[in-house]
Design an enzyme around this catalytic site. Structure first.
Site, PDB file in Angstrom:
ATOM      1  N   HIS A  62      67.569 -58.350 -15.605  1.00 51.92           N
ATOM      2  CA  HIS A  62      68.155 -57.208 -16.320  1.00 51.92           C
ATOM      3  C   HIS A  62      69.214 -56.545 -15.449  1.00 51.92           C
ATOM      4  CE1 HIS A  62      65.074 -55.245 -13.902  1.00 51.92           C
ATOM      5  NE2 HIS A  62      65.410 -54.033 -14.318  1.00 51.92           N
ATOM      6  N   HIS A  64      69.645 -53.481 -14.199  1.00 53.25           N
ATOM      7  CA  HIS A  64      69.448 -52.391 -13.247  1.00 53.25           C
ATOM      8  C   HIS A  64      69.920 -52.900 -11.880  1.00 53.25           C
ATOM      9  CE1 HIS A  64      66.304 -49.995 -15.762  1.00 53.25           C
ATOM     10  NE2 HIS A  64      67.540 -49.584 -15.979  1.00 53.25           N
ATOM     11  N   ASP A  66      69.102 -52.746  -8.838  1.00 50.55           N
ATOM     12  CA  ASP A  66      68.235 -53.363  -7.822  1.00 50.55           C
ATOM     13  C   ASP A  66      67.908 -54.819  -8.147  1.00 50.55           C
ATOM     14  OD1 ASP A  66      66.778 -52.091  -9.953  1.00 50.55           O
ATOM     15  OD2 ASP A  66      64.910 -52.380  -8.848  1.00 50.55           O
ATOM     16  N   HIS A  67      68.444 -55.332  -9.273  1.00 48.71           N
ATOM     17  CA  HIS A  67      68.179 -56.731  -9.642  1.00 48.71           C
ATOM     18  C   HIS A  67      69.449 -57.587  -9.694  1.00 48.71           C
ATOM     19  CE1 HIS A  67      63.893 -56.090 -10.686  1.00 48.71           C
ATOM     20  NE2 HIS A  67      64.364 -54.842 -10.704  1.00 48.71           N
ATOM     21  N   HIS A 141      60.984 -53.132 -20.868  1.00 51.02           N
ATOM     22  CA  HIS A 141      61.467 -52.228 -19.826  1.00 51.02           C
ATOM     23  C   HIS A 141      62.383 -51.201 -20.493  1.00 51.02           C
ATOM     24  CE1 HIS A 141      62.185 -50.974 -15.816  1.00 51.02           C
ATOM     25  NE2 HIS A 141      63.353 -51.533 -15.635  1.00 51.02           N
ATOM     26  N   ASP A 211      60.727 -56.147 -14.029  1.00 55.90           N
ATOM     27  CA  ASP A 211      60.332 -54.785 -14.388  1.00 55.90           C
ATOM     28  C   ASP A 211      59.801 -54.733 -15.818  1.00 55.90           C
ATOM     29  OD1 ASP A 211      61.539 -54.485 -11.986  1.00 55.90           O
ATOM     30  OD2 ASP A 211      62.908 -52.879 -12.593  1.00 55.90           O
ATOM     31  N   HIS A 269      57.982 -55.356  -6.008  1.00 54.18           N
ATOM     32  CA  HIS A 269      58.736 -54.252  -6.616  1.00 54.18           C
ATOM     33  C   HIS A 269      58.052 -52.915  -6.312  1.00 54.18           C
ATOM     34  CE1 HIS A 269      60.934 -51.969  -9.794  1.00 54.18           C
ATOM     35  NE2 HIS A 269      61.884 -52.844  -9.538  1.00 54.18           N
TER      36      HIS A 269
HETATM   37 ZN   LIG Z   1      63.740 -52.763 -10.570  1.00 51.50          ZN
HETATM   38 ZN   LIG Z   2      64.573 -52.003 -13.890  1.00 55.72          ZN
END
Ligand SMILES: [Zn+2]
Ligand SMILES: [Zn+2]
Length: 302
Positions: A62, A64, A66-67, A141, A211, A269
């Protein structure tokens, strides 16, 4: 045949306590698949002596940061290093536009074929190889997010070579024996297939639950999984916050592993609020004893 995952990042939103945003490298039969590409993925690959040139497929769960925030850097470095081989990229709607905008504004011309496939919020085979395949798993998510499942295909029976040689079985019959045929020699003697072959190992599988809120209704996608990676952002005392932010607790991850009949659970995570990860591990192990912390630098056999 190799089937293993190396953890490059185990942190949720922010890098902290020597933990890095999500990224994992799967080696399945010597095909290298990068799952998610958090900010420090390139440095982590260097740290663990993994050549980025080996990576053939990149799966992004996805959008976001951090990914995926390490993706532009990784793809750019592959370009600077003169990569010629294709990179197959899979991710949600908009990932291709995001890259195009960046590369056009920075006047970067990617010289290797970068082939994008959009993932959807449904179960779909996205990679189909001779010996394994990869599917998306719809999870839940705060924005569109998919998990991934990598499964070995069943192998044919294994010939007992010394017996095949001793009996002088004609080459053209071997494929049939691998499929389960018996063998009748010119004298009319019957050799049962079980005398001629060994049963191959059972196919292994790895699921990556990125997530997601606790989603027991998705167990159907991972029944009998060998190794489940499931996000465990919080401990149970934060379960309200987990639900609110569409994340899971360690206990919920363990409940998923137990319900799926998994052999092993990896959790990651982790929220930046936990310096010590033991409470998270203990909470999961109370429900599912074969749980491991998916922390940087560790390689797990599937
Ligand atoms: Zn994340
Ligand atoms: Zn996320």
């Amino acid at each position: 045949m190799k089937f293993e995952v190396t953890i490059l990042g185990s942190s949720s939103a922010t890098p902290i306590f020597n933990r890095h945003p999500t990224s994992q490298l799967v080696n399945v039969h010597d095909t290298f698949i990068l799952i998610d590409c958090g900010e420090s993925t390139q440095m982590q690959l260097l740290r663990y002596g993994i050549k980025p040139g080996k990576i053939e497929h990149i799966l992004i769960s996805h959008l976001h940061g951090d990914h995926y925030l390490g993706l532009i850097g990784l793809l750019s470095s592959m370009n600077l290093n003169g990569r010629k081989e294709s990179v197959f990229l899979y991710g949600p709607k908009g990932l291709d536009q995001l890259l195009e905008l960046n590369f056009s504004l920075s006047c970067t011309q990617i010289k290797y074929p970068l082939l994008f496939k959009e993932t959807k919020l449904e179960k779909e085979v996205i990679i189909d190889m001779d010996s394994f395949y990869v599917e998306t798993i719809p999870i839940s998510h705060s924005i569109t997010c998919t998990g991934f499942k990598i499964s070995e295909k069943p192998r044919s029976l294994k010939l007992k070579k010394h017996i095949v040689q001793d009996l002088n079985i004609p080459v053209e019959l071997l494929a049939g024996i691998k499929e389960g045929n018996d063998y009748i020699n010119p004298a009319g003697e019957i050799y049962k297939n079980t005398e001629l072959t060994d049963i191959p190992p059972l196919p292994r599988s790895y699921a990556f639950y990125s997530d997601t809120k606790y989603l027991p209704e998705s167990i159907c996608y991972i029944k009998g999984i060998s190794t489940l990676y499931h996000e465990s952002t919080f401990t149970n005392e934060m379960s309200e916050r987990a639900a609110l932010t569409y994340h899971s607790t360690a206990e919920q991850a363990a409940l998923m592993a137990r319900a799926a009949g998994a052999e092993k659970l990896l959790i990651g995570h982790f929220s930046a609020r936990y310096r010590d990860l033991n409470p998270i591990l203990e909470e999961a192990m109370a429900v599912f004893p074969n749980t491991k912390l998916a922390i940087e630098g560790l390689t797990f056999q599937i």
